[in-house]
Write a protein that holds these residues in place. Structure first.
Motif, PDB file in Angstrom:
ATOM      1  N   LYS A 451      90.527  27.037 -10.569  1.00  0.00           N
ATOM      2  CA  LYS A 451      91.190  27.851 -11.642  1.00  0.00           C
ATOM      3  C   LYS A 451      91.285  26.735 -12.715  1.00  0.00           C
ATOM      4  N   MET A 452      91.833  25.547 -13.008  1.00  0.00           N
ATOM      5  CA  MET A 452      91.681  24.582 -14.203  1.00  0.00           C
ATOM      6  C   MET A 452      90.077  24.766 -14.939  1.00  0.00           C
ATOM      7  N   MET A 453      89.450  24.477 -13.742  1.00  0.00           N
ATOM      8  CA  MET A 453      87.695  24.649 -14.732  1.00  0.00           C
ATOM      9  C   MET A 453      87.951  26.177 -15.284  1.00  0.00           C
ATOM     10  N   GLU A 454      87.875  26.800 -14.593  1.00  0.00           N
ATOM     11  CA  GLU A 454      87.744  28.023 -15.457  1.00  0.00           C
ATOM     12  C   GLU A 454      88.744  28.048 -16.700  1.00  0.00           C
ATOM     13  N   GLN A 455      89.857  27.671 -16.567  1.00  0.00           N
ATOM     14  CA  GLN A 455      90.426  27.253 -18.115  1.00  0.00           C
ATOM     15  C   GLN A 455      89.811  26.466 -18.927  1.00  0.00           C
ATOM     16  N   PHE A 456      89.422  24.887 -19.081  1.00  0.00           N
ATOM     17  CA  PHE A 456      88.575  23.835 -19.251  1.00  0.00           C
ATOM     18  C   PHE A 456      87.113  25.093 -20.052  1.00  0.00           C
ATOM     19  N   PHE A 475      78.785  26.822 -20.332  1.00  0.00           N
ATOM     20  CA  PHE A 475      77.341  26.807 -19.160  1.00  0.00           C
ATOM     21  C   PHE A 475      77.133  25.885 -18.224  1.00  0.00           C
ATOM     22  N   ARG A 476      78.299  24.240 -18.900  1.00  0.00           N
ATOM     23  CA  ARG A 476      77.722  23.464 -17.668  1.00  0.00           C
ATOM     24  C   ARG A 476      79.542  23.358 -16.852  1.00  0.00           C
ATOM     25  N   VAL A 477      80.470  23.879 -16.977  1.00  0.00           N
ATOM     26  CA  VAL A 477      81.007  24.517 -16.012  1.00  0.00           C
ATOM     27  C   VAL A 477      80.803  25.296 -15.212  1.00  0.00           C
ATOM     28  N   VAL A 478      80.554  26.726 -15.934  1.00  0.00           N
ATOM     29  CA  VAL A 478      79.854  27.539 -14.610  1.00  0.00           C
ATOM     30  C   VAL A 478      78.489  26.881 -13.796  1.00  0.00           C
ATOM     31  N   GLU A 479      78.184  26.025 -14.343  1.00  0.00           N
ATOM     32  CA  GLU A 479      77.069  25.587 -13.340  1.00  0.00           C
ATOM     33  C   GLU A 479      77.567  24.689 -11.833  1.00  0.00           C
ATOM     34  N   GLU A 480      78.733  23.837 -12.680  1.00  0.00           N
ATOM     35  CA  GLU A 480      79.657  23.022 -11.315  1.00  0.00           C
ATOM     36  C   GLU A 480      80.583  24.224 -10.632  1.00  0.00           C
ATOM     37  N   LEU A 481      81.114  25.326 -11.512  1.00  0.00           N
ATOM     38  CA  LEU A 481      82.473  26.360 -10.521  1.00  0.00           C
ATOM     39  C   LEU A 481      80.715  26.792  -9.448  1.00  0.00           C
ATOM     40  N   ALA A 482      79.406  26.654  -9.853  1.00  0.00           N
ATOM     41  CA  ALA A 482      78.792  27.929  -8.874  1.00  0.00           C
ATOM     42  C   ALA A 482      78.870  26.719  -7.483  1.00  0.00           C
ATOM     43  N   GLU A 483      78.184  25.590  -7.857  1.00  0.00           N
ATOM     44  CA  GLU A 483      78.082  24.512  -6.963  1.00  0.00           C
ATOM     45  C   GLU A 483      79.506  24.644  -5.628  1.00  0.00           C
ATOM     46  N   GLU A 484      80.822  24.931  -6.263  1.00  0.00           N
ATOM     47  CA  GLU A 484      82.140  25.290  -5.563  1.00  0.00           C
ATOM     48  C   GLU A 484      81.886  26.539  -5.020  1.00  0.00           C
ATOM     49  N   ALA A 485      81.112  27.850  -5.487  1.00  0.00           N
ATOM     50  CA  ALA A 485      81.205  29.046  -4.656  1.00  0.00           C
ATOM     51  C   ALA A 485      80.097  28.727  -3.824  1.00  0.00           C
ATOM     52  N   ASP A 486      80.753  29.945  -2.051  1.00  0.00           N
ATOM     53  CA  ASP A 486      79.812  30.023  -1.130  1.00  0.00           C
ATOM     54  C   ASP A 486      78.763  30.828  -1.613  1.00  0.00           C
ATOM     55  N   ASP A 487      78.785  31.768  -2.276  1.00  0.00           N
ATOM     56  CA  ASP A 487      77.480  32.222  -2.316  1.00  0.00           C
ATOM     57  C   ASP A 487      76.702  32.055  -4.363  1.00  0.00           C
ATOM     58  N   GLU A 489      74.326  32.644  -5.674  1.00  0.00           N
ATOM     59  CA  GLU A 489      73.759  34.045  -6.492  1.00  0.00           C
ATOM     60  C   GLU A 489      74.963  35.158  -7.350  1.00  0.00           C
ATOM     61  N   ALA A 490      75.793  35.608  -6.060  1.00  0.00           N
ATOM     62  CA  ALA A 490      76.710  36.604  -6.395  1.00  0.00           C
ATOM     63  C   ALA A 490      77.315  35.310  -7.378  1.00  0.00           C
ATOM     64  N   PHE A 491      77.873  34.558  -7.172  1.00  0.00           N
ATOM     65  CA  PHE A 491      78.840  33.581  -8.764  1.00  0.00           C
ATOM     66  C   PHE A 491      77.852  34.446  -9.749  1.00  0.00           C
ATOM     67  N   TYR A 492      76.827  33.792 -10.020  1.00  0.00           N
ATOM     68  CA  TYR A 492      76.456  33.792 -11.447  1.00  0.00           C
ATOM     69  C   TYR A 492      76.632  35.787 -11.787  1.00  0.00           C
ATOM     70  N   LYS A 493      76.502  36.589 -10.863  1.00  0.00           N
ATOM     71  CA  LYS A 493      76.699  38.063 -10.922  1.00  0.00           C
ATOM     72  C   LYS A 493      77.358  38.462 -11.345  1.00  0.00           C
ATOM     73  N   GLN A 494      78.658  37.712 -11.564  1.00  0.00           N
ATOM     74  CA  GLN A 494      79.940  38.745 -11.600  1.00  0.00           C
ATOM     75  C   GLN A 494      79.934  38.982 -13.068  1.00  0.00           C
ATOM     76  N   ASP A 495      80.856  40.329 -13.310  1.00  0.00           N
ATOM     77  CA  ASP A 495      80.676  40.243 -14.781  1.00  0.00           C
ATOM     78  C   ASP A 495      81.054  39.694 -16.235  1.00  0.00           C
ATOM     79  N   GLU A 496      81.768  38.659 -15.980  1.00  0.00           N
ATOM     80  CA  GLU A 496      82.723  38.110 -16.550  1.00  0.00           C
ATOM     81  C   GLU A 496      81.604  36.846 -17.180  1.00  0.00           C
ATOM     82  N   ILE A 497      81.362  35.784 -15.696  1.00  0.00           N
ATOM     83  CA  ILE A 497      80.193  34.608 -16.202  1.00  0.00           C
ATOM     84  C   ILE A 497      79.060  35.663 -16.759  1.00  0.00           C
ATOM     85  N   TYR A 498      78.595  36.853 -16.526  1.00  0.00           N
ATOM     86  CA  TYR A 498      77.638  37.580 -17.184  1.00  0.00           C
ATOM     87  C   TYR A 498      77.586  37.619 -19.194  1.00  0.00           C
ATOM     88  N   ASN A 499      78.839  38.234 -19.019  1.00  0.00           N
ATOM     89  CA  ASN A 499      78.911  38.449 -19.679  1.00  0.00           C
ATOM     90  C   ASN A 499      80.041  37.517 -20.613  1.00  0.00           C
TER      91      ASN A 499
END
Length: 821
Positions: A451-456, A475-487, A489-499
């Protein structure tokens, strides 16, 4: 005594059935033996679990399971023996049963400990660079505060522009005047500056190869120009010699001493990764002498101190500084550099010593003396860096380093790392090392949460001032969040991330001062749209960038099918025939897919680009149909030349079936559109090669998933003498062999390459060359990997290589390819 009160008579021992007595004794012995086995496995399991290593931990848990079975067996057999009638059996059964109970309890405890350690290892990871703390109470982050007068990366960019104008452009202007290579020399200087400044339009590896080849053809002997190309691209075995020559020339010339230092750093890069002890030490010592000369001549005064930091963080700078920080600090002290620079460098040195003491193991494996040294050196680093910041708060170098120190030595890390980020932003609002360190510190394993990463990340994006680099840190935050995600590919396909990512790149494109920057950003949006199957936006971006995606944007770590990417951008994906054909292809119904595409082609008016990609798609489907059926597929000579594309250099097929390779650089590579993936066999009949450079070779290259050809694994032939020839394999595009073997020279050679993921088995002329499989780059063969014909060429002459036949077939995947066999 009443007649009915007859007490039971004890049964004499000797009256027991001999067979029953033997059975009772046997059960007792088995119970006792199982108890002994249980205690033995208990001791072995305890020892292995104490080691706390990955392999021993698993072995300890397995032994614990064996001990559990033994103790349960002792318990059961002991009970059976105890209720039997043989004295010996009852005694041994009682001992066995007691031992089984004790062993069972102990092994249950050990198993719990082992499972706990295994879970802990999933949290820890080897080589981690900071202490791990218990989860802190999650706190909302404060918004970013931007000082009005704070410097930005653009300000430092202008500092470099002024410095390069005075120290590079002006000296080169008169050096190039009237030379045969004047025109291309100016292009080299411009490319060097773009690369040094990390501009959007900096050249790709292929483009640098072309410039280097053009200089070679024109007979260029200017050491400054040759340094610029050898610094950036591979020019074969002569590269180290060129750097040695240019380094000496810079040292004796009247050029700014910084160039001599820079050239020496680039020279160090050639041996850095090989970790050559004495040679590396000698090169480091020479770099220190050149740095000292630059300091003595006042090259780092006033605003030029910003240049010093960037020199330490480009190319091989970071590894050089890590090895020599204390010596650099001594140089600064001797040459009367500002005191804060000495403290900054000594702080870096103490951080290195802290990690030398701690080591790179899991936190729970570090011994007390390791933690003791770690804390002591971090405390000294804190003193040096804090003092450095106090003396020069207008520079962000020490404050950025303090974020990392605070992560491992603070009583209140969450508050302190934010304090040092704010101090860094006061000096430079978008200083990337500070943001990188802070984003890392916000990971859940350290002092933050998802949550704190997303907020930053939202704070960075909401900043909105794209003249700074702050929004791009989203974008760097998104890259770090993706590494914490289980999937991922699915993480990057979230509408909010994409938009959000699309918004970030499109807004950045608006403020780019050159077309190259906008082109880069539009390509990124197009790639995102392709992954999300947002074909309308993909088509829109494709038209904006005039159907020419940025190779530099495509060359970053985005895995996509390049052929399908351009096809989807050009063709109307909403058309029913196109949709049906795509579905048929996914289902493996290639004949039906071909029919749909041909039907679409007959009834639609297409422009030249659309006809080209549709023709290529149909030809590729015909190849894929045979490939997925496990048949041999001939790629060369080919009835479908559109399936080959030049990645480096150019090529043409001669009447004799040879490949005529040309290149303005030093390499050629042509790649086939078929994705061979991870498990395949390739066979090639490779004939004579003419005009091949001494350091060259020719053969098969396996591409990775990058768009342009700077990452290859290679298998092929190098020149030999006395009737011999070298067969070599190489990683990452260079014919610097990972594995080589002399073979009898023959024309042509038949090469067979059998690949399972990153393991290669090679045969030449029907004879296996390697007993064990050669382990290549771990990720060189992803699902998108392709084959290429490639090698080195002489840029002054046409290089001819005769590929008489190249064919491939798909293999069944092996379940375990982790070990060479």
């Amino acid at each position: 005594m009443e007649q009915n009160s007859i007490p039971p008579l004890p049964r004499p021992e000797s009256s027991q059935n001999p067979a029953e007595q033997a059975s009772s004794n046997w059960l007792g012995k088995l119970a006792l033996l199982c108890a002994v086995v249980a205690f033995a496995t208990l001791a072995a399991s305890s020892f292995l679990l104490y080691q706390q290593e990955e392999a021993t931990l698993m072995a300890g848990m397995i032994l614990g399971g064996v001990g559990l079975l033994a103790s349960l067996t002792a318990l059961i057999m002991g009970f059976v023996a105890l209720v039997s009638e043989g004295r010996a059996g009852r005694v041994m059964g009682a001992w066995g049963m007691s031992g089984g109970v004790v062993a069972l309890l102990a092994i249950v405890v050990l198993t719990v400990v082992g499972v706990g350690q295994k879970l802990q290892q999933k949290i820890d990871f080897a080589g981690e660079e900071f202490l791990e703390y218990e989860a802190e109470e999650e706190q909302p982050l404060e918004p970013l505060v931007i000082e009005k007068d704070a410097k930005t990366v653009a300000d430092n960019y202008q500092l470099w522009v002024g410095w390069l104008d005075e120290n590079l452009y002006r000296p080169m202007k008169w050096r190039l005047k009237g030379k045969a290579w004047e025109k291309v020399g100016k292009q080299v200087v411009d490319a060097f500056v773009s690369d040094w400044l990390s501009k959007w339009d900096r050249r790709t590896e292929k483009e640098w190869q072309d410039l280097a080849g053009e200089l070679s053809r024109l007979g260029c002997d200017d050491p400054a120009l040759l340094y610029m190309v050898s610094r950036t691209c591979d020019i074969g075995d002569q590269q180290f010699g060129v750097l040695t020559w240019s380094t000496k020339w810079f040292g004796k010339s009247k050029w700014n001493p910084i160039f001599a230092f820079m050239a020496q750093i680039e020279k160090i890069k050639k041996v850095d990764y090989a970790k050559k002890g004495k040679e590396l030490e000698a090169l480091d010592a020479e770099a220190l002498r050149r740095l000292e000369k630059a300091c003595e001549q006042g090259c780092f005064e006033g605003e030029n101190l910003w240049l010093l930091h960037q020199l330490m963080n480009k190319k091989s700078g970071p590894s050089f500084v890590k090895r020599n920080a204390a010596k650099i600090a001594a140089v600064f002290e001797r040459t009367k550099m500002p005191e804060w620079t000495v403290g900054w460098m000594m702080g870096k040195w103490e951080v290195k010593l802290a990690w030398d003491s701690r080591g790179g193991s899991y936190a729970h494996k570090v011994k007390e003396e390791g933690w003791k040294g770690f804390r002591e050196h971090l405390a000294l680093a804190r003193e040096h860096l804090t003092r450095s910041w106090e003396l020069a708060p207008e520079f962000p170098f020490a404050s950025a380093e303090m974020i990392r120190v605070s992560m491992g030595s603070s009583k209140d890390p969450s508050q302190e790392i934010r304090l040092w980020l704010d101090r860094s932003m006061q000096a430079q609002v978008d200083y990337w090392p500070a943001f990188e360190a802070y984003i890392w510190a916000l990971r859940p394993r350290w002092h933050g949460s998802i949550k704190m990463m997303e907020q930053f990340g939202e704070y960075c994006l909401a900043n909105g001032d794209y003249t700074t680099g702050v929004p791009m840190f989203y974008f760097r935050v998104v890259e770090e969040l993706a590494e914490e995600a289980d999937d991922v590919e699915a993480f990057y396909k979230q509408d909010e991330i994409y938009n959000n990512l699309c918004k970030m790149y499109e807004e950045q494109a608006k403020v780019c001062v050159d077309d190259e920057g906008s082109w880069f950003c539009w390509t990124k949006v197009a790639m995102l749209a392709y992954q999300m199957e947002d074909f309308d936006k993909l088509s829109q971006m494709w038209q904006r960038m005039e159907e020419r995606p940025s190779l530099r944007a495509m060359g970053t770590n985005w895995k996509l099918d390049r052929e399908d990417f351009s096809f989807c951008a050009l063709m109307d994906q909403s058309d029913p025939s196109i949709r049906s054909a795509r579905d048929f292809r996914k289902q493996g119904l290639y004949g039906s897919a071909i029919g749909e595409y041909q039907s679409y082609q007959d009834k639609k008016e297409l422009d030249e680009a659309q006809r080209a990609v549709l023709k290529k798609r149909i030809a590729l489907l015909k190849v894929e149909e045979k490939w997925h059926a496990g048949e041999w597929v001939t790629l060369w000579p080919t009835p479908s030349p559109e399936l080959w594309q030049a990645v480096e250099g150019s090529w043409e097929k001669t009447d004799e079936g040879a490949l005529l390779a040309k290149s303005e650089g030093f390499r050629y590579a042509i790649e086939h559109a078929l994705r061979v993936g991870e498990d395949y066999e390739v066979e090639a009949s490779i004939g004579p090669a003419k005009n091949m450079p001494d350091a060259g070779g020719h053969g098969l290259w396996v591409s990775r998933w990058r768009w342009y050809g700077d990452h290859w694994d290679a298998a092929g032939f190098s020149l030999g003498s006395q009737g011999k020839r070298f067969f070599v394999t190489a990683r990452r595009w260079r014919y610097h062999s990972k594995w080589a073997k002399k073979i009898e020279r023959k024309e042509p050679h038949v090469l067979n390459l059998l690949c399972h993921k990153n393991l290669w088995q090679i045969s030449v002329d029907g004879k296996k060359l390697n007993d064990k499989e050669i382990e290549m780059e771990k990720h060189h063969n992803g699902k998108l990997a392709r084959l290429a014909l490639g090698g080195y060429v002489d840029p002054d002459k046409g290089t001819t290589v005769e590929y008489q036949r190249v064919r491939v077939r798909k293999l069944e995947a092996r379940e375990d390819v982790s070990k060479s066999k």
